[in-house]
Design a protein around this motif. Structure first.
Motif, PDB file in Angstrom:
ATOM      1  N   PRO A  68     -22.295  10.890  12.104  1.00 35.30           N
ATOM      2  CA  PRO A  68     -22.224  11.894  11.038  1.00 35.30           C
ATOM      3  C   PRO A  68     -20.798  12.135  10.537  1.00 35.30           C
ATOM      4  N   VAL A  69     -19.823  12.165  11.442  1.00 38.52           N
ATOM      5  CA  VAL A  69     -18.411  12.282  11.050  1.00 38.52           C
ATOM      6  C   VAL A  69     -17.783  10.909  11.232  1.00 38.52           C
ATOM      7  N   ALA A  70     -17.399  10.287  10.125  1.00 38.60           N
ATOM      8  CA  ALA A  70     -16.948   8.890  10.174  1.00 38.60           C
ATOM      9  C   ALA A  70     -15.523   8.740  10.684  1.00 38.60           C
ATOM     10  N   ALA A  71     -14.704   9.779  10.523  1.00 37.20           N
ATOM     11  CA  ALA A  71     -13.309   9.695  10.961  1.00 37.20           C
ATOM     12  C   ALA A  71     -12.771  11.088  11.254  1.00 37.20           C
ATOM     13  N   ILE A  72     -11.761  11.146  12.106  1.00 40.16           N
ATOM     14  CA  ILE A  72     -11.060  12.403  12.390  1.00 40.16           C
ATOM     15  C   ILE A  72      -9.569  12.137  12.276  1.00 40.16           C
ATOM     16  N   SER A  73      -8.786  13.190  12.097  1.00 46.97           N
ATOM     17  CA  SER A  73      -7.338  13.009  12.008  1.00 46.97           C
ATOM     18  C   SER A  73      -6.623  14.014  12.894  1.00 46.97           C
ATOM     19  N   ARG A  74      -5.478  13.608  13.403  1.00 47.48           N
ATOM     20  CA  ARG A  74      -4.653  14.460  14.247  1.00 47.48           C
ATOM     21  C   ARG A  74      -3.193  14.267  13.849  1.00 47.48           C
ATOM     22  N   CYS A  75      -2.400  15.309  14.012  1.00 43.89           N
ATOM     23  CA  CYS A  75      -0.971  15.235  13.717  1.00 43.89           C
ATOM     24  C   CYS A  75      -0.197  15.406  15.018  1.00 43.89           C
ATOM     25  N   CYS A  76       0.695  14.473  15.334  1.00 44.38           N
ATOM     26  CA  CYS A  76       1.443  14.516  16.593  1.00 44.38           C
ATOM     27  C   CYS A  76       2.609  15.499  16.484  1.00 44.38           C
ATOM     28  N   THR A  77       2.650  16.475  17.382  1.00 42.43           N
ATOM     29  CA  THR A  77       3.761  17.431  17.388  1.00 42.43           C
ATOM     30  C   THR A  77       4.860  17.005  18.360  1.00 42.43           C
ATOM     31  N   GLN A  78       4.653  15.877  19.038  1.00 42.85           N
ATOM     32  CA  GLN A  78       5.709  15.276  19.858  1.00 42.85           C
ATOM     33  C   GLN A  78       5.407  13.787  19.974  1.00 42.85           C
TER      34      GLN A  78
END
Length: 428
Positions: A298-308
């Motif tokens: 159902p969710v084809a992709a996710i994103s994350r932002c690296c804080t380190q």
């Protein structure tokens, strides 16, 4: 909703640290902020950790058990409508349209104990949620509309604000009325009484939630979590259900085996309802759902932002500040992990023949500390609705092969159309 297993091995940082290292990238998610506030989907850091701890009891199996009757009833309403449409000659149905209304119907009852009868009659609140989802998707594809000051000058921006206000007003009214009820009675006694009669809903759990210091969630926090659950809980489950029906329509041998499994389970029971203890007695149906979630997450992709900086196992480093997009669809179709990845084969998930693959090879609800808190809720609803659907209907392909269309969820271009034929056992 964004399953997978959180990695809790001793040589990894604790979940709260991992969540702080990799919060969600807000480039796209920021479009949802005016609607969903700082709920679990959008919050980060200490606020996310605090809310995650307080919300976990809302998804305890004792709470989920009470929702089973709601899932049965919502499926009954949808099936009665299908039976009527089939008798009128309209057996070709867009699964997304019908199942989305059914999951919204269930969620309004589970979250607010409110019955809008939205599967049969128009509901302003439900229409607003569907409109908000459509507007966010549309805005994402219009580069100049990504600037707030421009967007809110447009007709779409004004529609977005009106729909937000309507949804917020509804949620606020429920919270305030429920809080008045709690203050007028002993909240502990009320909780025990509602739990005993199995009428505890999501708002009740959030209103009664307290952390180790006795701190409660604010009304704004409760609204954000309720609105997030209504949004993320309906469309992902609807997508999962629609695509598993599509896959079973294309594989009648698997569909029939599921049907026989359900018939055997319910053979002496009247009315034909799925109960909590039945969920573990549907192994092949569960395998079919999982394989469909692999092929059509159902969710084809996710994103994350690296804080380190993040050091990978091979020594390479993802620098601080980088946005990482993880393709769940790509992982699930990786030929080095999945043999013949485009083939629908439920036996990949046969628990009697466990495969030697990484637990991160199958992540339809994301993975790690920020995995979907509602994954058991979603799987429970999918099992109940799929079992009852196959008991009452034969599902057949209709028209051309659909083209997959990734939006907020994985949809089908022009709808996902299937043909339904009522079987002798109709809705009870």
């Amino acid at each position: 909703m964004d399953a997978g297993q959180a990695d809790t091995t001793d040589d990894h940082p604790p979940a709260s640290l991992l969540a702080a290292i990799a919060p969600k990238d807000m480039y796209f998610y920021s479009f949802l902020k005016p609607w969903l506030g700082d709920g679990l989907l959008l919050s980060a850091g200490d606020k996310w950790s605090h809310h995650r701890r307080l919300l976990t009891p809302a998804f305890h199996f004792e709470i989920l058990k009470s929702y089973i009757k709601i899932f049965n009833k919502s499926a009954d309403i949808m099936h009665a409508k299908w039976k009527r449409l089939a008798s009128e000659g309209s057996a070709h149905l867009d699964m997304f349209e019908h199942i989305s209304l059914m999951t919204l119907d269930s969620l309004q009852k589970c979250v607010f104990s409110f019955d809008s009868n939205c599967q049969e009659n128009p509901s302003e609140y439900i229409a607003a949620i569907l409109e908000l989802s459509a507007l966010v998707t549309k805005r994402h594809h219009q580069i100049f509309m990504r600037m707030d000051f421009l967007y809110y000058l447009t007709p779409d921006g004004r529609r977005f604000r009106r729909a937000c206000d309507l949804v917020h007003d509804f949620t606020d009214a429920v919270i305030q009325e429920r809080r008045r009820t709690l203050f007028s009675q002993d909240s502990h006694d009320l909780l025990k009484a509602k739990a005993k009669t199995k009428t505890l809903d999501f708002i009740d759990v959030l209103l009664l939630a307290k952390d180790e210091d006795g701190k409660e969630l604010s009304d704004e926090d409760i609204r954000a979590e309720a609105d997030t659950f209504m949004f993320r809980g309906h469309d992902t489950t609807a997508s999962g259900l629609a695509w598993v029906l599509y896959n079973l329509a294309r594989h009648p041998e698997h569909q029939e085996r599921c049907r026989q499994e359900v018939r055997e389970l319910l053979r002496d029971r009247e009315p034909k309802e799925i109960e909590w203890d039945d969920l573990a007695q549907l192994p092949f149906l569960t395998m079919c759902i999982k394989e469909s979630l692999r092929l059509h997450p159902p969710v084809a992709a996710i994103s994350r932002c690296c804080t380190q900086d993040v050091v990978l196992p091979d020594g390479r480093v993802i620098p601080k500040g980088n946005m990482c997009v993880i393709s769940i669809f790509g992982i699930h179709h990786n030929p080095s992990v999945w043999q013949d990845p485009e083939v629908y084969d439920p036996f990949r998930f046969n628990p009697e023949n466990p495969q030697k693959r990484s637990p991160l090879a199958f992540i339809p609800f994301s993975a790690g500390p920020r995995n979907c808190i509602g994954q058991t809720f979603a799987m429970t609803e999918m099992k109940v609705v799929l079992a009852l659907t196959l008991l009452r209907f034969r599902v057949l392909p209709a028209g051309e092969e659909p083209r997959r269309k990734p939006e907020l969820i994985l949809r089908a271009e022009g709808g996902l159309w299937l043909r339904v034929e009522p079987l002798s056992a109709g809705p009870q």
